[in-house]
Write a protein that holds these residues in place. Sequence first.
Motif, short mmCIF file in Angstrom:
data_model
loop_
_atom_site.label_atom_id
_atom_site.label_comp_id
_atom_site.label_asym_id
_atom_site.label_seq_id
_atom_site.Cartn_x
_atom_site.Cartn_y
_atom_site.Cartn_z
N GLU A 297 0.82 -1.21 0.00
CA GLU A 297 0.00 0.00 0.00
C GLU A 297 0.86 1.27 0.00
O GLU A 297 0.46 2.29 -0.55
N GLN A 298 2.06 1.17 0.57
CA GLN A 298 2.97 2.34 0.50
C GLN A 298 3.51 2.51 -0.92
O GLN A 298 4.07 3.54 -1.27
N SER A 299 3.36 1.47 -1.76
CA SER A 299 3.84 1.54 -3.15
C SER A 299 2.76 2.03 -4.10
O SER A 299 2.92 1.93 -5.33
N GLY A 300 1.62 2.48 -3.57
CA GLY A 300 0.59 3.07 -4.44
C GLY A 300 -0.49 2.11 -4.89
O GLY A 300 -1.28 2.43 -5.77
N ALA A 301 -0.55 0.90 -4.29
CA ALA A 301 -1.63 -0.02 -4.63
C ALA A 301 -2.55 -0.14 -3.41
O ALA A 301 -2.23 0.36 -2.34
N VAL A 302 -3.69 -0.81 -3.60
CA VAL A 302 -4.56 -1.08 -2.46
C VAL A 302 -4.94 -2.56 -2.50
O VAL A 302 -5.32 -3.08 -3.55
N ILE A 303 -4.81 -3.21 -1.36
CA ILE A 303 -5.20 -4.63 -1.28
C ILE A 303 -6.71 -4.66 -1.03
O ILE A 303 -7.18 -4.15 -0.01
N VAL A 304 -7.46 -5.24 -1.96
CA VAL A 304 -8.92 -5.25 -1.83
C VAL A 304 -9.46 -6.63 -1.48
O VAL A 304 -10.66 -6.80 -1.24
N ALA A 305 -8.59 -7.64 -1.46
CA ALA A 305 -9.03 -8.99 -1.09
C ALA A 305 -7.84 -9.77 -0.57
O ALA A 305 -6.70 -9.56 -1.02
N ASP A 306 -8.10 -10.65 0.41
CA ASP A 306 -7.04 -11.48 0.98
C ASP A 306 -7.47 -12.94 0.86
O ASP A 306 -8.44 -13.36 1.51
N GLU A 307 -6.77 -13.69 0.04
CA GLU A 307 -7.02 -15.14 -0.03
C GLU A 307 -5.99 -15.77 0.90
O GLU A 307 -4.89 -16.12 0.50
N SER A 308 -6.35 -15.82 2.18
CA SER A 308 -5.40 -16.35 3.17
C SER A 308 -6.21 -16.74 4.41
O SER A 308 -7.42 -16.54 4.46
N CYS A 309 -5.51 -17.25 5.41
CA CYS A 309 -6.22 -17.64 6.64
C CYS A 309 -6.48 -16.42 7.51
O CYS A 309 -7.23 -16.49 8.47
N THR A 310 -5.85 -15.28 7.19
CA THR A 310 -6.25 -14.01 7.77
C THR A 310 -7.03 -13.26 6.68
O THR A 310 -6.81 -12.07 6.44
N GLY A 311 -7.89 -13.96 6.03
CA GLY A 311 -8.70 -13.42 4.95
C GLY A 311 -9.82 -14.41 4.65
O GLY A 311 -10.34 -15.06 5.56
N SER A 312 -10.11 -14.58 3.36
CA SER A 312 -11.32 -15.33 2.98
C SER A 312 -11.34 -16.78 3.45
O SER A 312 -12.40 -17.33 3.70
#
Length: 423
Positions: A297-312
Motif C-alpha cells: 500500500e505504501q507503493s501506491g496499490a490497495v489490497i482489496v481482497a485477501d485469499e489467506s487464513c487471515t482473509g477469505s
Amino acid sequence: MSEHNQVLQELGLDVALHDEMLASVDRTFGQTVGAQTGRPEGMAYFDSALHAAHGGRVAELVDLKKNGTKTVGTFCIYVPEELAMAANTVPVALCGGTQFSIPYAEKRFPRDICPLVKSTLGLAFSKTCPYGPLKSMAVGETTCDAKKKTWEILAGKVNFHVMELPQKKDQLDIDLWRNAVYEFKDKLESLSGTKVEVENLGTAIKVMNAKRRALQRLAELRKADPPPISGLDALVVMQAALNDEPVRFTAALDRLHAELEERMARGFSPLPEGAQRVMFAGCPAVMGNWKVHALVEQSGAVIVADESCTGSRYFENLIDETARDLAGQVDAIADRYMKINCACFTPNQERIDSIVEKAREYGVKGVVQYVLQTCHGYNVEAMRVEAALKKAEIPSIKIVTDYSEEDAGQLRTRIEAFVEQLS
Ligand code: BJ8
C-alpha cells in the motif's frame, strides 16, 4: 507494578521481556498501520483488540479460568471453534507474527523452518505468551511438516491434542476428517466436563456464522472502487477476529460497516486516487505481521481482497444451520471446514480456481502471492497459481519473506516495479 503486569507475573511470564516484546510490536504497528491517514474511527476498537490480546483479553480469560472455564489454544483455522465453544471452552489462536520472539526459538529449533512456527514457539520459550500458561489444552493439526513435527515435541510438555487433517479431499479423506472432528468433540467434553449437545452447539454455530457473515460483508464493501478501507486496516480486523470474543467482535464490525457505508455514500476513500487494486494470496499474516500489506500500500496499490487464513479462508462458507440432531450438526461442521483450501492439500485445484475467480470478482489488476520462507506448500503451489493467473491475463508477483526488516528495501523495489507495471 501495574495491575495487569501483576496478572502476567502470576501467570509465570517474564514481565520485563513481555514489555519489551510489546514495545517492539507497537513500533512496527506505528510504522505500518499507525502511519496511515484517513483511517475509519471504528478501527479504534480493532486496534485496541490487538493490544487487548496481551491485556484485557488475558484478564478476561484469567477470570474465566477462576470460574472453571478452560482455554483451548489453536494454531490453524481448520480447528472447529464451534465445538470448543459448545463444550464451554474458549478457543484462542496462538500463532505468532513477531520477529521479536524468533531468536528464542532458534536457540532450540532449526533456523530453517517457517517464521510463523518459530515466532509462536519463541513466544512460548521466552515466557512472553500469556496464553501458554492459561490454556488447558493445545490443539495441533496434521497440516505442514514444520507443524506436525513441532507437535511431537510439544506433546510431551503440555496437554496436546492433534487433529488428523487429511491431505486429499476424496470420500475416504472426508470420512477420516469427520472422525477427527468427532474425536475432537470427545476430547473437549472430557477436558471441560460439559457435553456438546444440540442446543449449545446450535448456539455456537449461529454465533460463528454471524461472525463469518459480518466478515463477508466487510469483504463485499472492499469491492467498491475506490474501497472505503485500506487492506492494512482490513488485515487488522482479521487479526483481531482470531482472538477476540466473537459476539463483541461482530458487534464492533457491524459498527465499522455502518461507518464504511457512510464513507461510500459521500465518496470518501482513504486511498490515493487511481490506486491499483491488488489481491493478496497465500500464507496468513497473523497479529504482529503487517510487513507486506504495508509495503504494497505504501507503493501506491490497495489490497482489496485477501485469499489467506487471515482473509477469505477464515470466513468463507457458512455452517448449515438446518441440522436438528447432533450427528447432523457435527457433520455440517466437518463439511464446512473441509472446504477450506490450504496448500497442504493435493491436488489443490479448488484453491487455484478460487484465486482466479476472486481476482475477477474483486476487479483486481494483479495478485501478490505471499510465501513465508520455507513454507513449501505455498511456495511450490505458487507456480500453478501463477500459471492460472497468467492464463486469465492477471499479472502476479511472488514474495518469499520472513518477519524481519532485512529485505524490506529489496522488496519495496520489487513491489513498486510490479505496481508500476499494473498501471
Ligand atoms: S489452513 S495456511 S493456518 S496450516 S506458513 S506453519 S503452512 S510452513 S500457517 Fe496454516 Fe492452517 Fe494452512 Fe492456514 Fe506451515 Fe506454511 Fe508455516 Fe503455515
